[in-house]
Design an enzyme around this catalytic site. Structure first.
Site, PDB file in Angstrom:
ATOM      1  N   SER A 106       0.576  -2.291   7.164  1.00  0.00           N
ATOM      2  CA  SER A 106      -0.026  -2.696   8.439  1.00  0.00           C
ATOM      3  C   SER A 106       1.044  -2.670   9.509  1.00  0.00           C
ATOM      4  O   SER A 106       1.969  -3.480   9.494  1.00  0.00           O
ATOM      5  CB  SER A 106      -0.606  -4.109   8.266  1.00  0.00           C
ATOM      6  OG  SER A 106      -1.118  -4.584   9.474  1.00  0.00           O
ATOM      7  N   GLU A 112       0.843  -1.192   0.000  1.00  0.00           N
ATOM      8  CA  GLU A 112       0.000   0.000   0.000  1.00  0.00           C
ATOM      9  C   GLU A 112       0.884   1.250   0.000  1.00  0.00           C
ATOM     10  O   GLU A 112       1.809   1.386   0.792  1.00  0.00           O
ATOM     11  CB  GLU A 112      -0.845  -0.035   1.278  1.00  0.00           C
ATOM     12  CG  GLU A 112      -1.796   1.117   1.445  1.00  0.00           C
ATOM     13  CD  GLU A 112      -2.618   1.000   2.735  1.00  0.00           C
ATOM     14  OE1 GLU A 112      -2.287   0.146   3.590  1.00  0.00           O
ATOM     15  OE2 GLU A 112      -3.598   1.754   2.875  1.00  0.00           O
ATOM     16  N   SER A 159      19.440   3.537  29.609  1.00  0.00           N
ATOM     17  CA  SER A 159      20.379   4.049  28.608  1.00  0.00           C
ATOM     18  C   SER A 159      21.288   2.932  28.105  1.00  0.00           C
ATOM     19  O   SER A 159      21.748   2.961  26.963  1.00  0.00           O
ATOM     20  CB  SER A 159      21.190   5.221  29.169  1.00  0.00           C
ATOM     21  OG  SER A 159      21.914   4.855  30.313  1.00  0.00           O
ATOM     22  N   LYS A 188      -9.073   2.344  -2.123  1.00  0.00           N
ATOM     23  CA  LYS A 188      -9.537   1.738  -0.880  1.00  0.00           C
ATOM     24  C   LYS A 188     -10.990   2.121  -0.591  1.00  0.00           C
ATOM     25  O   LYS A 188     -11.382   3.273  -0.787  1.00  0.00           O
ATOM     26  CB  LYS A 188      -8.639   2.274   0.241  1.00  0.00           C
ATOM     27  CG  LYS A 188      -8.528   1.429   1.475  1.00  0.00           C
ATOM     28  CD  LYS A 188      -7.421   2.033   2.347  1.00  0.00           C
ATOM     29  CE  LYS A 188      -7.038   1.162   3.504  1.00  0.00           C
ATOM     30  NZ  LYS A 188      -5.838   1.704   4.190  1.00  0.00           N
ATOM     31  N   SER A 198      24.084   6.640  31.594  1.00  0.00           N
ATOM     32  CA  SER A 198      24.084   6.947  33.029  1.00  0.00           C
ATOM     33  C   SER A 198      24.661   5.833  33.875  1.00  0.00           C
ATOM     34  O   SER A 198      24.956   6.038  35.049  1.00  0.00           O
ATOM     35  CB  SER A 198      22.641   7.202  33.483  1.00  0.00           C
ATOM     36  OG  SER A 198      21.908   5.985  33.434  1.00  0.00           O
ATOM     37  N   LYS A 213       0.341  17.135  33.024  1.00  0.00           N
ATOM     38  CA  LYS A 213       1.543  17.983  32.974  1.00  0.00           C
ATOM     39  C   LYS A 213       2.181  17.946  31.601  1.00  0.00           C
ATOM     40  O   LYS A 213       2.687  18.954  31.114  1.00  0.00           O
ATOM     41  CB  LYS A 213       2.552  17.527  34.033  1.00  0.00           C
ATOM     42  CG  LYS A 213       2.095  17.863  35.424  1.00  0.00           C
ATOM     43  CD  LYS A 213       3.209  17.717  36.435  1.00  0.00           C
ATOM     44  CE  LYS A 213       2.721  18.162  37.787  1.00  0.00           C
ATOM     45  NZ  LYS A 213       3.350  19.397  38.256  1.00  0.00           N
ATOM     46  N   CYS A 253      -5.456  -3.257   2.271  1.00  0.00           N
ATOM     47  CA  CYS A 253      -5.344  -3.255   3.739  1.00  0.00           C
ATOM     48  C   CYS A 253      -6.675  -3.297   4.506  1.00  0.00           C
ATOM     49  O   CYS A 253      -7.232  -4.371   4.698  1.00  0.00           O
ATOM     50  CB  CYS A 253      -4.498  -2.058   4.173  1.00  0.00           C
ATOM     51  SG  CYS A 253      -3.624  -2.342   5.730  1.00  0.00           S
TER      52      CYS A 253
END
Lengths: 585, 585
Positions: A181, A44, A333, A118, A328, A554, A154
């Site tokens: 996909s 696709e 990490s 589609k 670290s 936040k 798809c």
């Protein structure tokens, strides 16, 4: 019966890179033609890349895509491949249409023979297609060497009542589905079951070609496959690698009956059957080659492959050849460095050790052990002097003081990125990001976050898996000489080391109990009552829900740097992150 | 004819704050009832706030919204207001529906009398409704004091073939449209023209109630209005302020004929007309009050109002009472400081002067002049010591060295934000953001960017306008004693002051020629050839297109801090930024 050798080209296009994708189509068609294929199929939107998002709405991009498709057809014919039909996903537009089409075209003899589009446009989860495309109501059926081949795209496999539902009535002998996909955990078996069911519904063999590679926030795993009319598996491509899946099929020869010109689908739509004939007679009988049937990867290998491929292609498609990250001495990490070494090679990985007054002795030595095991570039940049320079002007306490250290570290790696052109990788895992245990513009700063969708318990699992996979013959692993992750890093107590004696478990529930609640709350969107009904401890649920909601709040209080909007006070244009396409004169 | 006194409640709800929004509905209904209104109407999704985005997909939020609606109906009745019908936008769900509904309900006598839902679901620009809602095919018609009142929702006015197209056949005497229609430049007249056209189509008076206030990235301007059956204006509320628009209308009395139970719309849909009768007889004749007909604001006043309201509500709805920003002595941060003073009061504005070795003498003194004129809090934090501490460990050049200074400044204001709880405002304008003349995690860092959608030339226009509006009696302006923006700041040459002698025009075209190209390219999405055909200089177009595409590309290389996704490797949940709703036991 009639024989056909079909080639499913499981390729890795780049969004917007029309020239590069066109080359990909020509090159892989040549390989398929050399292998004697009678038909080649690409995924696709292979010509434009996927997902194109709002780039599809720019008329000049639609026009450029249509020109590129015609150019590819002519290039194939000029190169002597005009006789091998090529099925390819692309971007098209109906005359007078308000929005473009997510289309699939047949290229043959230098021409675009036929294009359909589609029907079902997914508009949930990661998909936005109803926003950018028009729906279409046609089923193309092309007679090739005596076999009627129908094509769908798809989502038309995933929803009832679309073109698949009229494929049997249209009399197809092969249903070819082109797909983009994306990978999700445990999706592979769902796909195989889906294809088996649709093959039975359509009453014919079903060939499923999928995209592979990372693109923006998505990773495509390939896993292209073919099932027989009874749903039984015939062929399967390996996951997470480019692959040309060539398969010899025995298919029913089309009858003389022209078949219906349109068929009503169960859902209410009526599909026009568009027929073309390329060749009515079967090919002379030949001895078929045995099919490829790859084994799916196990769960941890599959996740690790997705992380490596996602990181590799994010860097490559965004024009980076090297990466930089802070190391670290902790597990997050360390895993990101290992993924980076597998993705771009240790010679292109630059790590920075940024010790502060709160860093433990082990942090530096464990990080240095990893550097030696993997052979990445490293440097030490102590941050105490910078912290003191801020403290001389500002009086910060508690969280503000902790965040300052994280932001100074980010300044260092962003400076190295700007100076040397490395992509910054950031190390946050899903458990800490979901609960807000992270600093904005600090440890969360960077271009790509390889493990942002991996819970902490899985981070440990993946590190252990990677060490045990040292000698495994997997194409997405670098051949390290020794286990890449030091055991000391895997077993140590998690700490952010932003104040004396800090430990994750002083702020968060133990990860072994936290992660299952997060999975149900964040990934399955269960409400508080459902979480408790599912067996999670009510007190724990309340604590986790509070942490996640506050973190989400936040995170949205401080959205990313300002976005450019098309209208005043509107919202961001949804352009793909990777955009190789440029307006040109 | 029959008289009705209707009250359009142009209110400012908060997304997710079901309790607060319920209070708003009760309080404003009381005010309307005290004023003798026979009918009160609230905007689209007033109970949940708008846009709710994917929060609508969480079943527990839908359930909580439905409970809240019933609670409001009972509260109104308990408070003696059950006899005044209240029309309110809310979130609903059909039994067995896969997605929820964008609904409008009539509350009366303590009950939810009837609920219908939006037919046309916008899924373009800032809207995502097809993703989160189901479409509905009903037109409610409620007989109130002898008048048949039909209700529709927002987009159903903008598209043909929806419930408005059957309103005339359904025999309505008043069409009430509830809206959450965001502000765009020059949109107000479009809306009036739209309403006039739809009133003529429906053959009746049309009352249009809109939301007001900032929510996440959108600003709603109010501008609620009423037009007669011939499209002539009857009443109009002021923009950008909460307002109860009370208007006495003369409307046709409903006939005894029950009217059709369903009507075919031109587009192919069939609408069920759901009828209820509250009261068949007109109210006794009374002397109408003269209607309010507010004048729309002129263009600069309107933009400035949108910036102030957007900033004020972003801060308030996200729980901030104060803001912090860097004040450079340039025009952008000066305008942002002024907007902030108007939005939250100068006593809640904290500015930081962050001079470096490249700052000019005038930068600090001009900034200090602004501080004195506006009475905001200020402090000076020289950054030279911090820059030197980084330079002691890192060798950065050119752009990397320039970016470092911008990021150090961001660290300072983020530190002050974390320490004192201020919202960080960031000062980038649309011209520099579109062309990439900005530092990631530097000057672009912050929670809200008031002028991100304002081109540089308009920044100057707004600063001048604000100085001339010193004595204007406008509700969104703080009563400064003197012109808030020093003339020296308005007339100075633009510079980022990140290297010696730096000027914007060394990197960018002059803003007066840049901005018109940006408007056509970024806002109107014109391709390169269209830009040249529209009369822009070809060389300039090529330069600007290159700058914008590169900036867009770089912005997407470094997306914001990692997002939490519901599925592995999926995309961000589209939750509203402001989310007062919490999962509760």
């Amino acid at each position: 019966m009639a024989q056909l050798r079909i080639a499913l080209a499981q390729v890795n296009p780049t969004v917007g890179d029309l020239d590069g994708n066109a080359d990909l189509i020509v090159d892989w068609t040549r390989a398929a033609a050399d292998a004697g294929a009678h038909l080649v199929a690409f995924p696709e939107m292979a010509l434009t890349g996927y997902p194109v998002e709002d780039l599809a709405l720019r008329p000049s991009f639609v026009a450029a895509s249509r020109r590129a498709l015609g150019d590819v057809a002519r290039r194939l014919a000029d190169a002597g491949m005009g006789g091998v039909p090529v099925v390819v996903g692309t971007l098209d537009r109906r005359d007078g249409g308000r929005r473009p089409l997510n289309a699939v075209a047949w290229l043959h003899g230098g021409d675009v023979l036929i294009a359909s589009a589609k029907h079902h446009l997914p508009n949930y989860g990661v998909f936005d297609e109803y926003r950018i495309f028009e729906s279409a109501d046609t089923l193309p059926v092309v007679r090739l060497h005596g076999v009627d081949v129908a094509t769908v795209i798809c989502e038309d496999l995933w929803q009832d009542g679309g073109p698949v539902s009229v494929t049997r009535a249209a009399g197809a002998g092969l249903l070819l589905a082109v797909n983009a996909s994306p990978y999700e955990r445990d999706k592979d078996d769902v796909r195989l079951d889906l294809c088996a069911g649709r093959a039975r519904e359509a009453g014919c063999t079903l060939a499923y070609v999928n995209m592979v590679g990372g693109q923006d926030e998505l990773v495509f795993d390939g896993d292209s496959l073919i099932v027989g009319p009874d749903g039984s598996p015939i062929a399967r491509a390996p996951q997470f690698v480019d692959h040309l899946l060539i398969t010899d099929l025995d298919l029913p020869e089309a009858s003389g009956d022209p078949g219906p010109a349109s068929v009503d689908a169960p859902g209410g739509a009526t599909f026009t059957v568009e027929r073309r004939t390329l060749s009515s007679s079967p090919v002379p009988a030949y001895d078929p080659e045995p099919p490829t049937v790859a084994e799916p990867l196990d769960d941890l290998a599959e996740i690790y492959a997705a992380l490596v491929v996602g990181t590799r292609d994010y860097a490559r498609k965004n024009g980076f050849r090297s990466v930089v990250l802070g190391l670290s001495g902790g597990i997050d990490s360390a895993l990101v460095a290992t993924i980076a070494s597998d993705a771009v090679g240790p010679e292109n990985v630059h790590v920075v050790l940024l010790p502060s007054r709160y860093s433990s002795e082990g942090s530096v030595s464990d990080a240095e052990d990893l550097v030696k095991r993997q052979g990445v570039h490293s440097r030490i940049v102590p941050i105490s002097g910078m912290v003191e320079a801020f403290e001389a002007e500002l009086d910060l306490h508690g969280l503000a003081a902790e965040n300052l250290q994280a932001r100074i570290r980010a300044n260092v790696w962003m400076g190295l990125s700007n100076e040397h052109g490395h992509l910054v990788l950031t190390g946050g895992n899903k458990s800490e990001l979901a609960t807000g245990y992270s600093t904005l513009y600090g440890d969360s700063a960077g271009g790509f976050a390889p493990i942002k969708d991996v819970f902490k318990t899985t981070v440990w699992d993946l590190a252990r898996w990677r060490n045990t996979a040292l000698a495994a013959d997997l194409p997405f692993l670098h051949p390290f000489a020794q286990e890449p992750v030091p055991e000391a890093i895997i077993v140590k107590e998690p700490s952010a080391e932003l104040r004396p004696g800090q430990r994750d478990r002083d702020s968060l529930p133990e990860y072994a109990v936290l992660d299952p609640v997060l999975a149900d709350y964040v990934e399955r969107d269960m409400g508080r009552d459902s979480l408790v009904a599912a067996g999670h401890d009510a007190g724990l649920v309340d604590r986790v829900v509070r942490l996640v909601d506050l973190a989400e709040y936040k995170r949205r209080q401080y959205p990313p740097g300002p976005k450019i909007t098309p209208k005043n006070f509107g919202r961001d244009r949804r352009l793909p992150i990777t955009n190789r396409w440029r307006e040109r004169g």
